[in-house]
Design an enzyme around this catalytic site. Sequence first.
Site, mmCIF file in Angstrom:
data_model
loop_
_atom_site.group_PDB
_atom_site.id
_atom_site.type_symbol
_atom_site.label_atom_id
_atom_site.label_comp_id
_atom_site.label_asym_id
_atom_site.label_seq_id
_atom_site.Cartn_x
_atom_site.Cartn_y
_atom_site.Cartn_z
ATOM 1 N N GLY A 63 12.894 42.971 43.359
ATOM 2 C CA GLY A 63 13.048 44.314 42.824
ATOM 3 C C GLY A 63 14.378 44.568 42.139
ATOM 4 O O GLY A 63 15.318 43.780 42.237
ATOM 5 N N GLY A 123 8.212 56.820 34.975
ATOM 6 C CA GLY A 123 8.631 57.589 36.131
ATOM 7 C C GLY A 123 9.281 58.889 35.691
ATOM 8 O O GLY A 123 10.070 58.910 34.736
ATOM 9 N N LYS A 317 24.633 26.544 -1.065
ATOM 10 C CA LYS A 317 24.953 26.226 0.328
ATOM 11 C C LYS A 317 26.395 25.745 0.419
ATOM 12 O O LYS A 317 26.789 24.832 -0.289
ATOM 13 C CB LYS A 317 23.982 25.168 0.857
ATOM 14 C CG LYS A 317 24.070 24.886 2.353
ATOM 15 C CD LYS A 317 25.077 23.820 2.735
ATOM 16 C CE LYS A 317 24.715 22.453 2.233
ATOM 17 N NZ LYS A 317 25.679 21.399 2.750
ATOM 18 N N HIS A 329 19.510 29.663 -13.375
ATOM 19 C CA HIS A 329 18.133 29.185 -13.296
ATOM 20 C C HIS A 329 18.020 27.892 -12.506
ATOM 21 O O HIS A 329 18.768 26.948 -12.750
ATOM 22 C CB HIS A 329 17.539 28.894 -14.693
ATOM 23 C CG HIS A 329 17.939 29.851 -15.752
ATOM 24 N ND1 HIS A 329 17.324 31.055 -15.933
ATOM 25 C CD2 HIS A 329 18.910 29.773 -16.703
ATOM 26 C CE1 HIS A 329 17.890 31.687 -16.945
ATOM 27 N NE2 HIS A 329 18.853 30.940 -17.426
ATOM 28 N N ALA A 346 20.275 25.192 -16.335
ATOM 29 C CA ALA A 346 19.048 25.127 -15.545
ATOM 30 C C ALA A 346 18.767 23.705 -15.090
ATOM 31 O O ALA A 346 18.967 22.740 -15.831
ATOM 32 C CB ALA A 346 17.885 25.653 -16.371
#
Length: 428
Positions: A63, A123, A317, A329, A346
């Site tokens: 409990g 309760g 990253k 791109h 790109a």
Amino acid sequence: MKSALPKVLHKVAGLPLLGHVVAALQAAGVDRIVVVTSAAGQAVRDYAASLGCATAVQDRQLGTGHAALSAKDALAGFSGTLVIVNGDMPLTTGATIEACLKAQARTGLALLAFEPADAGVYGRVLLTPDGFLNRIVEFKDASESERGVTLCNAGCYAADAESFFRWAAGLKNQNAQAEYYLTDVPALARLDGVKCGIAVTDEVSVTGVNSRAELAQAESLFQQRARARLLADGVTMTAPETVFLAHDTVIGNDVEIEPFVVFGPGVTIEAGARIRGHSHIEGATVAGGAIIGPFARLRPGARIGKDAHIGNFVEIKNTVIEQGAKANHLTYLGDARVGAGANIGAGTITCNYDGFTKSLTDIGAGAFIGSDTALVAPVRIGDGAITGAGSVITRDVPADALSLAREQQMDIAGWAKTFRDKKQKEKK
């Protein structure tokens, strides 16, 4: 939760439930925290230790009162105010904890209560005429009139530590579950002449998690609260319900966030930046005036400078993009520095990992990297240098030089027509 992962380690907004509760306690000025776990809760103890918390083991599940009493040895010699909170309430705030502590300072014991939109089977908290706690009655034991009470028990308490542990030691388990309940502590305190004060908080702040559905609901409530705060602070979101924030996301005013953007942990966006739709950002910083996306991914260690542009299908990253540099791109830049004003064509990639070592690519200020260039790290491109489209660069390029690294073009006259004619005949 139907999971091998302990409940309190499931995450809301990128942070375990327990991490949210510890952060709220710390915000309220609590400087000594003990996390009570089951004997099998080593993962929880390890996480708690990483947060600077002590731990205690509840050897048997007897409990809530027994769980709180299990922290006694870990708090040996402590004579201050004790606050007891549930470890699965990720939306608890420092202000909520402070309210409970203030109520305790007036009476010696306090209970946190709330008024839900639907009291359901919570309760009920029954008050005396002078506003102190009379008793807590469980829904199944409540009369019809008591079930009409809307004030409910949130399960959090504050008390003098020495008094609390004395009361908790006197708890009885004479109930259907044969457990020791925290809800019986106020009655024992009353025998010592201590009234139990009430601190009332909002329903969201005491939202608990006991299932995957409730975890999803807590996430939704967190996001609603976080979005509302950003809007109030001067952030523009054209479709805020599609923007997802982490627990520690920091966004300055006059930032514009387009639809369907996800912020993972560890992100800071400075005032005046623009985050375009369908971008994913984690562990990154973005300076003012920068434009990210659409469909951009910033991974941990990405640092985007003022007025820089990171365009569609570009992944960054552990890379510094300096002021005004552009990668608009279809590009991967990892473990790199891109100098101020440089332009990345790109299809450019940094070949930064050989299976063992992650090496640096350094691109100088004002450099122009031609489309479809592969930069094999470690390599340095000097200031103002140009690489020809389709090049594979394996050596350093001097400043202001042109570097071409590709096979010489060869044309065979009439070959294409001969090929087509042959294939057409084969089809007949």
